[in-house]
Scaffold this active site. Sequence first.
Site, PDB file in Angstrom:
ATOM      1  N   ARG A  13     -46.877  63.433  -8.244  1.00  0.00           N
ATOM      2  CA  ARG A  13     -45.756  63.220  -9.168  1.00  0.00           C
ATOM      3  C   ARG A  13     -46.206  62.837 -10.568  1.00  0.00           C
ATOM      4  NH1 ARG A  13     -43.157  57.662  -6.813  1.00  0.00           N
ATOM      5  NH2 ARG A  13     -43.023  58.897  -4.940  1.00  0.00           N
ATOM      6  N   GLU A  55     -58.004  44.267  -3.075  1.00  0.00           N
ATOM      7  CA  GLU A  55     -57.103  44.027  -4.202  1.00  0.00           C
ATOM      8  C   GLU A  55     -55.861  43.367  -3.628  1.00  0.00           C
ATOM      9  OE1 GLU A  55     -56.513  47.123  -7.133  1.00  0.00           O
ATOM     10  OE2 GLU A  55     -54.458  46.468  -7.478  1.00  0.00           O
ATOM     11  N   ARG A  83     -51.360  60.809  -6.020  1.00  0.00           N
ATOM     12  CA  ARG A  83     -50.404  60.756  -4.902  1.00  0.00           C
ATOM     13  C   ARG A  83     -50.332  62.099  -4.207  1.00  0.00           C
ATOM     14  NH1 ARG A  83     -46.676  56.134  -5.199  1.00  0.00           N
ATOM     15  NH2 ARG A  83     -45.621  57.187  -3.508  1.00  0.00           N
ATOM     16  N   ARG A 101     -41.877  66.849 -18.489  1.00  0.00           N
ATOM     17  CA  ARG A 101     -41.661  68.184 -19.057  1.00  0.00           C
ATOM     18  C   ARG A 101     -42.646  69.215 -18.518  1.00  0.00           C
ATOM     19  NH1 ARG A 101     -38.367  68.175 -23.783  1.00  0.00           N
ATOM     20  NH2 ARG A 101     -36.668  66.825 -23.163  1.00  0.00           N
ATOM     21  N   ASN A 148     -54.228  50.939 -15.502  1.00  0.00           N
ATOM     22  CA  ASN A 148     -53.653  52.031 -14.711  1.00  0.00           C
ATOM     23  C   ASN A 148     -52.846  52.920 -15.659  1.00  0.00           C
ATOM     24  OD1 ASN A 148     -51.674  53.541 -13.246  1.00  0.00           O
ATOM     25  ND2 ASN A 148     -52.100  52.296 -11.452  1.00  0.00           N
ATOM     26  N   GLU A 156     -57.046  55.412  -6.835  1.00  0.00           N
ATOM     27  CA  GLU A 156     -56.171  54.961  -5.749  1.00  0.00           C
ATOM     28  C   GLU A 156     -55.726  56.179  -4.951  1.00  0.00           C
ATOM     29  OE1 GLU A 156     -52.814  52.954  -7.353  1.00  0.00           O
ATOM     30  OE2 GLU A 156     -53.984  51.377  -8.260  1.00  0.00           O
ATOM     31  N   ASP A 204     -51.251  55.844 -14.896  1.00  0.00           N
ATOM     32  CA  ASP A 204     -50.340  56.773 -14.212  1.00  0.00           C
ATOM     33  C   ASP A 204     -49.094  57.089 -15.049  1.00  0.00           C
ATOM     34  OD1 ASP A 204     -52.050  56.633 -12.051  1.00  0.00           O
ATOM     35  OD2 ASP A 204     -50.720  55.411 -10.808  1.00  0.00           O
ATOM     36  N   HIS A 205     -48.562  56.043 -15.729  1.00  0.00           N
ATOM     37  CA  HIS A 205     -47.310  56.254 -16.484  1.00  0.00           C
ATOM     38  C   HIS A 205     -47.479  57.267 -17.621  1.00  0.00           C
ATOM     39  CE1 HIS A 205     -45.333  53.339 -14.151  1.00  0.00           C
ATOM     40  NE2 HIS A 205     -44.886  52.512 -15.066  1.00  0.00           N
ATOM     41  N   THR A 224     -42.795  53.037  -6.491  1.00  0.00           N
ATOM     42  CA  THR A 224     -44.186  52.655  -6.714  1.00  0.00           C
ATOM     43  C   THR A 224     -44.707  52.098  -5.390  1.00  0.00           C
ATOM     44  OG1 THR A 224     -45.676  51.282  -8.041  1.00  0.00           O
ATOM     45  CG2 THR A 224     -43.514  50.355  -7.543  1.00  0.00           C
ATOM     46  N   THR A 225     -45.991  51.753  -5.343  1.00  0.00           N
ATOM     47  CA  THR A 225     -46.565  51.289  -4.089  1.00  0.00           C
ATOM     48  C   THR A 225     -45.881  50.004  -3.639  1.00  0.00           C
ATOM     49  OG1 THR A 225     -48.619  52.132  -5.000  1.00  0.00           O
ATOM     50  CG2 THR A 225     -48.771  50.895  -2.949  1.00  0.00           C
ATOM     51  N   HIS A 237     -53.775  56.867  -9.725  1.00  0.00           N
ATOM     52  CA  HIS A 237     -53.331  57.043  -8.336  1.00  0.00           C
ATOM     53  C   HIS A 237     -53.009  58.521  -8.138  1.00  0.00           C
ATOM     54  CE1 HIS A 237     -50.319  55.613  -4.975  1.00  0.00           C
ATOM     55  NE2 HIS A 237     -51.176  56.531  -4.556  1.00  0.00           N
ATOM     56  N   GLY A 286     -50.778  48.291 -14.969  1.00  0.00           N
ATOM     57  CA  GLY A 286     -50.245  49.549 -15.486  1.00  0.00           C
ATOM     58  C   GLY A 286     -48.963  49.371 -16.272  1.00  0.00           C
ATOM     59  N   HIS A 289     -50.547  44.586  -9.445  1.00  0.00           N
ATOM     60  CA  HIS A 289     -49.173  45.048  -9.219  1.00  0.00           C
ATOM     61  C   HIS A 289     -48.175  44.063  -9.806  1.00  0.00           C
ATOM     62  CE1 HIS A 289     -45.811  47.276  -7.676  1.00  0.00           C
ATOM     63  NE2 HIS A 289     -46.647  48.222  -7.337  1.00  0.00           N
ATOM     64  N   GLY A 290     -47.416  44.549 -10.775  1.00  0.00           N
ATOM     65  CA  GLY A 290     -46.358  43.750 -11.380  1.00  0.00           C
ATOM     66  C   GLY A 290     -46.867  42.711 -12.366  1.00  0.00           C
TER      67      GLY A 290
HETATM   68  N1  PXP Z   1     -52.792  48.160  -8.137  1.00  0.00           N
HETATM   69  C1  PXP Z   1     -52.326  49.072  -7.253  1.00  0.00           C
HETATM   70  C2  PXP Z   1     -53.048  49.247  -5.971  1.00  0.00           C
HETATM   71  C3  PXP Z   1     -51.195  49.865  -7.557  1.00  0.00           C
HETATM   72  O1  PXP Z   1     -50.750  50.769  -6.669  1.00  0.00           O
HETATM   73  C4  PXP Z   1     -50.561  49.688  -8.808  1.00  0.00           C
HETATM   74  C5  PXP Z   1     -49.370  50.516  -9.179  1.00  0.00           C
HETATM   75  O2  PXP Z   1     -49.664  51.846  -9.127  1.00  0.00           O
HETATM   76  C6  PXP Z   1     -51.096  48.741  -9.698  1.00  0.00           C
HETATM   77  C7  PXP Z   1     -52.193  47.973  -9.323  1.00  0.00           C
HETATM   78  C8  PXP Z   1     -50.509  48.512 -11.047  1.00  0.00           C
HETATM   79  O3  PXP Z   1     -49.227  47.979 -10.935  1.00  0.00           O
HETATM   80  P1  PXP Z   1     -48.311  47.835 -12.217  1.00  0.00           P
HETATM   81  O4  PXP Z   1     -48.033  49.218 -12.716  1.00  0.00           O
HETATM   82  O5  PXP Z   1     -47.088  47.152 -11.700  1.00  0.00           O
HETATM   83  O6  PXP Z   1     -49.072  47.023 -13.213  1.00  0.00           O
END
Ligand code: PXP
Length: 238
Positions: free
Chosen positions: A50, A152, A46, A19, A8, A71, A10-11, A101-102, A44, A212, A190-191
């Site tokens: 963002r 998931e 959104r 910026r 992921n 996502e 996104d970061h 976050t989600t 993702h 991510g 996630h996490g």
């Molecule tokens: N899966 C889903 C559905 C998510 O929304 C996210 C966070 O955007 C992740 C996985 C990845 O989570 P993490 O950034 O905590 O690894």
Amino acid sequence: MSLKLGVNIDHVATIRQARRTVEPDPVAAAVLCELAGADSITVHLREDRRHIQDRDVRVLKQTLRTMMNLEIAATDEMIAIACEVKPEQVCLVPEKREEVTTEGGLDVIGNRKAVEKAVRALKGAGILVSLFIDPAIDQVRASHEVGADAVELHTGSYAEAFPHADAELSRLQEASKEVLALGLRLHAGHGLTYWNVRPVAEIPGMAELNIGHSLIARAVLVGMERAVREMKDAMLGR
Ligand code: PXP
């Protein structure tokens, strides 16, 4: 089937948006992830835009050599974008504007009609549909009933409890059995970190992990290639 890593990114877009500039480009990050062995790229889009922008999704679709897991929330706007861009896979997630976050999985039972409609539209466009749900048997069954291809399982509670996570791991294992018994593909995320990923990776039938924060955090320090490689090593116990 071997376990796949979806990165992921996104970061990377979050840093760019700090910026409102053009760097770092998540498209460049995605290419590096792929070269390092990522099996798919997750973004993702959104509602508040963002981090990931519409342009990223479109350019990534043309650039990726693996596959895109997009996502989105199950809104008309997002379903229309997905059906036009046609990522290989969409993961429907709950979305609240205020959240960092989600938080929590999609309530498929409580939103059955809307989710069912979204699943039908996406599948009609030839897209694989995954639902991001808490590891609860009733949500797994509802996901099957609305026609999802995959679920998931939300590993957030497991990650928070780690290393005292036996109960949360059991919940994931039990939900996973039901996912497989119903013929759905099994994903989780996630996490997840370099330290807590292995027990989840070892759940029988686990096909895909989406990661991510931990991976991008490491990439800032050691580079993307090494961060991806080390996550695959951690997943596979190498
Ligand atoms: N899966 C889903 C559905 C998510 O929304 C996210 C966070 O955007 C992740 C996985 C990845 O989570 P993490 O950034 O905590 O690894």
